[in-house]
Motif scaffolding. Structure first.
Motif, mmCIF file in Angstrom:
data_model
loop_
_atom_site.group_PDB
_atom_site.id
_atom_site.type_symbol
_atom_site.label_atom_id
_atom_site.label_comp_id
_atom_site.label_asym_id
_atom_site.label_seq_id
_atom_site.Cartn_x
_atom_site.Cartn_y
_atom_site.Cartn_z
ATOM 1 N N THR A 10 7.691 -0.995 7.922
ATOM 2 C CA THR A 10 7.611 -1.918 6.791
ATOM 3 C C THR A 10 6.527 -2.947 7.081
ATOM 4 N N LYS A 11 5.969 -3.489 6.014
ATOM 5 C CA LYS A 11 4.989 -4.564 6.191
ATOM 6 C C LYS A 11 5.177 -5.593 5.089
ATOM 7 N N ARG A 12 5.445 -6.804 5.506
ATOM 8 C CA ARG A 12 5.557 -7.919 4.569
ATOM 9 C C ARG A 12 4.501 -8.945 4.954
ATOM 10 N N ILE A 55 -0.266 -5.741 11.946
ATOM 11 C CA ILE A 55 0.895 -5.459 12.789
ATOM 12 C C ILE A 55 2.085 -5.224 11.862
ATOM 13 N N PRO A 56 2.837 -4.114 12.071
ATOM 14 C CA PRO A 56 3.974 -3.857 11.181
ATOM 15 C C PRO A 56 5.058 -4.925 11.316
ATOM 16 N N SER A 57 5.753 -5.196 10.204
ATOM 17 C CA SER A 57 6.858 -6.154 10.254
ATOM 18 C C SER A 57 8.113 -5.492 10.813
ATOM 19 N N GLY A 58 8.205 -4.177 10.627
ATOM 20 C CA GLY A 58 9.344 -3.453 11.160
ATOM 21 C C GLY A 58 8.970 -2.002 11.397
ATOM 22 N N GLY A 59 9.759 -1.282 12.196
ATOM 23 C CA GLY A 59 9.474 0.113 12.474
ATOM 24 C C GLY A 59 8.441 0.265 13.576
ATOM 25 N N SER A 60 8.081 1.524 13.866
ATOM 26 C CA SER A 60 7.126 1.725 14.956
ATOM 27 C C SER A 60 6.135 2.822 14.618
#
Lengths: 259, 271
Positions: A10-12, A55-60
């Protein structure tokens, strides 16, 4: 074997906009993947995440088995090249110096302080320029070239890096149809000959159908289609390009009629 | 009455923007009130014109040609001081400029500290720093070079930083995306873009430093300034005119040189 694996990413953005709402997929080594989707669907964000520009907000994200994080960013980038819509060349440097910047990942800063490169790096850069047919422009300043030529320099820079993956963020969006054809052909040829994994963001459905092995359709931060070009039916295109709150979208019908 | 005016400003109501008008009025008002404090007296100003003309008359003398060799030596010393101080300043300012640019600094704290350091260097004029260094290391060109270099770093570091801050981000991203390191990104993506501004700054500062170097002699810090002041005090107008002309000549030549160099760098070598 997959080169890139994306796990519930996810990306916020700081302004609260949620560009990616949980993306999970694998991209096979040596494949040619095209990501389709309307503007704002999160295509660019996804690509930029794969290169660590965001940089992602969540996950990999794992590239060739190695997880992408701040510590190994430079190391992973050395195997992931990127081609940009606006080419992102350093205008004031010569074409060949721009290509040589693709070698920087493999060299320490000591030589760079004096703008020194190894002779082998120069050979690699010249080979890369020969691949894109720009040997005669090597010593011109990058901003003296046409758009199509600049994008070929961008590809040469990516090649000089000797990457495992080339990410191309709308590489033909600012080019005329002939140059677009040329650039897509080059990317395809690189995949075929060097076995480099290629991931391309596109706006042109016809180019996607002709060049891709696999098409990923995105809409508002989610994957809404995933399959070979043959499966990209008019219905699938509707899902990819549909706009929120539009029951019957005349513009959509019109646009897809020619796709 | 319906008078439709032909003229209007590009604002919603056609009137000039209020903050601008207010600021202008404030400045003019402040000038009006303080004029008497700083003794700007129009009568005195006009009355002095005659004296100015009489003074200018002193320059209608035969130049003292005997003085030429010494003038040449002193002028050369002035130019050497200028070039040396500027060269030292460039070497020091480049890294400081990178640290003081918002988009290139390693950390916001470093940015602030370097910015403050640079303004400290600029806070006092060359002449005052020269006084300090003359007291510290004695008379001669050395304290002059030190003073010039110090103040120049203060200005050049700031100018360099500002040139770096306006570079296009796209090429920076292009180079970074290919795995270039921290320093490499700055050297290969930011520096080439900031170069024309750098050259402009260096040429301007050379020009400025040359003029600054001419007055450092005033406090015994080398250069043509000492001769200039002595000639002035001893009413040697035949020397004074030569010195003034020599300074003018060198500054003009420098200006020509800088024009050429700049257009070469902006448009490329063969364009």
């Amino acid at each position: 074997m997959s080169t890139i694996s994306i796990e519930s990413v996810t990306k916020r953005f700081p302004n609260g906009f949620e560009a990616l709402k949980g993306i999970s997929t694998e991209i096979a080594a040596g494949s040619f993947t095209v990501i389709l989707g309307p503007s704002g669907a999160g295509k660019s964000t996804l690509l930029r995440l794969l290169n660590g520009l965001e940089i992602p907000s969540g996950g990999s994200i794992r590239i060739a088995g190695e997880a992408l994080d701040k510590g190994n960013l430079r190391k992973l980038r050395s195997s992931v090249a990127m081609v940009f819509q606006q080419f992102n060349l350093v205008d004031r440097l010569s074409v060949v110096t721009n290509v040589l910047t693709g070698r920087l990942a493999h060299r320490s800063w000591v030589g760079s302080v004096f703008y020194l490169f190894r002779t082998e790096d120069m050979d690699i850069a010249q080979q890369a320029l020969a691949r894109v047919g720009l040997t005669d422009k090597a010593w011109s300043r990058a901003d003296k070239l046409s758009g199509g030529q600049q994008q070929r320099v961008g590809i040469a820079r990516a090649l000089a890096q000797r990457p495992k993956v080339i990410l191309a963020d709308e590489p033909v969006a600012s080019l005329d149809p002939v140059s677009s054809e040329e650039i897509m052909g080059l990317l395809r040829e690189i995949r075929d000959r060097d076995g480099i994994t290629v991931v391309v963001n596109l706006h042109q459905v016809d180019l996607a159908k002709r060049f891709a092995d696999r098409i990923i359709g995105m809409n508002s931060g989610r994957v809404v289609f995933d399959g070979p070009p043959a499966e990209l039916s008019p219905q699938a295109l509707r899902t990819i390009y549909q706009r929120e709150g539009m029951e019957h979208d005349n513009h959509l019908d019109l646009a897809l009629a020619y796709a | 009455m319906t008078t439709i005016s032909i003229w209007r400003w590009p604002t919603p109501n056609g009137l000039p923007p209020l903050p601008l008008v207010a600021a202008l009025c404030a400045v003019l008002g402040a000038m009006w009130f303080t004029a008497s404090l700083v003794e700007v007296d129009w009568v005195h100003l006009v009355g002095s014109l005659g004296k100015m003309a009489a003074f200018a008359g002193h320059f209608l003398v035969r130049p003292d040609w005997e003085y030429l060799p010494q003038l040449f030596d002193k002028m050369l010393e002035t130019i050497e001081m200028t070039v040396l101080a500027t060269a030292i300043a460039i070497v020091v300012s480049l890294p400081l400029g990178v640290l003081a640019a918002r988009n290139a600094t390693p950390h916001i704290v470093v940015y602030r500290v370097v910015r403050d350091l640079l303004s400290l260097m600029r806070a006092l004029p060359e002449l005052v720093w020269a006084l300090v260094f003359v007291s510290a290391v004695g008379l001669g060109p050395l304290p002059g070079v030190m003073a010039l270099a110090l103040v120049t770093v203060g200005f050049m570091g700031k100018f360099f930083a500002e040139a770096i801050e306006v570079v296009d981000h796209k090429p920076v991203e292009g180079v970074r995306a290919h795995g270039a390191g921290w320093l490499q990104v700055r050297l290969f993506a930011m520096l080439p873009q900031a170069l024309p501004d750098f050259v402009g700054t260096v040429m301007y500062i050379l020009d400025h430093n040359l003029r600054a170097a001419t007055i450092l002699g005033l406090v015994g810090a080398g250069g043509i300034g000492y001769d200039l002041v002595m000639a002035m005090r001893l009413f040697q107008y035949d020397r004074l005119i030569l010195i003034a002309l020599a300074i003018y000549l060198v500054v003009t030549l420098l200006d020509r040189l800088s024009d050429q160099l700049r257009s070469r760098i902006i448009h490329g070598a063969r364009a």
